[in-house]
Enzyme design. Sequence first.
Site, PDB file in Angstrom:
ATOM      1  N   ASP A 125     -36.753   8.975   7.523  1.00 54.55           N
ATOM      2  CA  ASP A 125     -37.141   7.978   6.529  1.00 54.55           C
ATOM      3  C   ASP A 125     -38.514   7.389   6.850  1.00 54.55           C
ATOM      4  O   ASP A 125     -38.898   7.318   8.013  1.00 54.55           O
ATOM      5  CB  ASP A 125     -36.064   6.877   6.508  1.00 54.55           C
ATOM      6  CG  ASP A 125     -36.174   6.011   5.273  1.00 54.55           C
ATOM      7  OD1 ASP A 125     -36.834   6.422   4.297  1.00 54.55           O
ATOM      8  OD2 ASP A 125     -35.605   4.907   5.287  1.00 54.55           O
ATOM      9  N   ASN A 162     -31.918  11.375  -4.705  1.00 55.26           N
ATOM     10  CA  ASN A 162     -33.380  11.496  -4.786  1.00 55.26           C
ATOM     11  C   ASN A 162     -33.884  12.041  -6.126  1.00 55.26           C
ATOM     12  O   ASN A 162     -35.072  11.931  -6.441  1.00 55.26           O
ATOM     13  CB  ASN A 162     -33.930  12.375  -3.641  1.00 55.26           C
ATOM     14  CG  ASN A 162     -33.954  11.682  -2.299  1.00 55.26           C
ATOM     15  OD1 ASN A 162     -33.935  12.316  -1.245  1.00 55.26           O
ATOM     16  ND2 ASN A 162     -34.000  10.358  -2.302  1.00 55.26           N
TER      17      ASN A 162
END
Length: 250
Positions: free
Chosen positions: A36, A84
């Site tokens: 991330d 996503n």
Amino acid sequence: MLNQPLDIIFPEVPNDIDINELDIDNLPTHVSIIMDGNGRWAKLRGKKRLFGHNAGRNSLREVVRCSSDLGIKYLSCYSFSTENWARPKEEVAGLMELFAKSILAEMDELHKNNVKIKIVGDISRFPQKTQDAFNKAVEMMKNNTGIVLMPAVNYGSRDEILRAVGAYAKDHSEQPSEEEFSKYLYTDNIPDPDLLIRTSGEMRISNYLLWQIAYSELYVTDTLWPDFDRYEYLKALIAYQKRNRRYGGV
Ligand code: FPP
């Protein structure tokens, strides 16, 4: 067993790390990473998010190489979640392009290093070009015996569990044991992660390997993924080895 001497794997250990703390006989079998912070890394530099994903690719290459040299058997990495798809179209298309491009570019090197690839997730919704790149890499390396690299792509844990429940129910009518049920997950035959690393400081799991991380050790670092290098990795491994894993016992 190490595949390279430690001073080759970590040639310039920073002063704040004591490499002697690393026990090479007690390395995790399976390391999993939530990569991330690419977007924030890019923003800090006044660039678009894709610039960060591109830089993230270098971190992944370094961590794969380092894991393989250390003799770690499995490395899974959260690369694209079922959530996503909600990102801007341009970013999703850019990621699809980046996956295809990086796999094709890295494939020979990975193969030379005896890496095997196992996809965790359902890539059938990806553009044909991206699917082809993944399938080509899997096929090319299918007989390799080194580290198993497992990109989690179009992966969501709840989706995985629901699919497994459906598939299991088609085959059986009685309640499964944990072991039988696990066979219906993408990670069939893969030992659960020993260590789960999350970069960029967020304290959450984000629908990642919910079943498999039941007893994983969690390591969260504020370092953004593009800044995560072999020494950040070394810190995570040393921290992991200081944990006392009890699996619910005493
Ligand atoms: C999370 O950062 C990162 C991703 C969703 C993409 C990760 C992809 C790579 C590192 C490329 C890997 C390539 C292959 C072949 C698997 P973010 O965008 O959520 O960052 P933010 O939280 O700062 O916005």
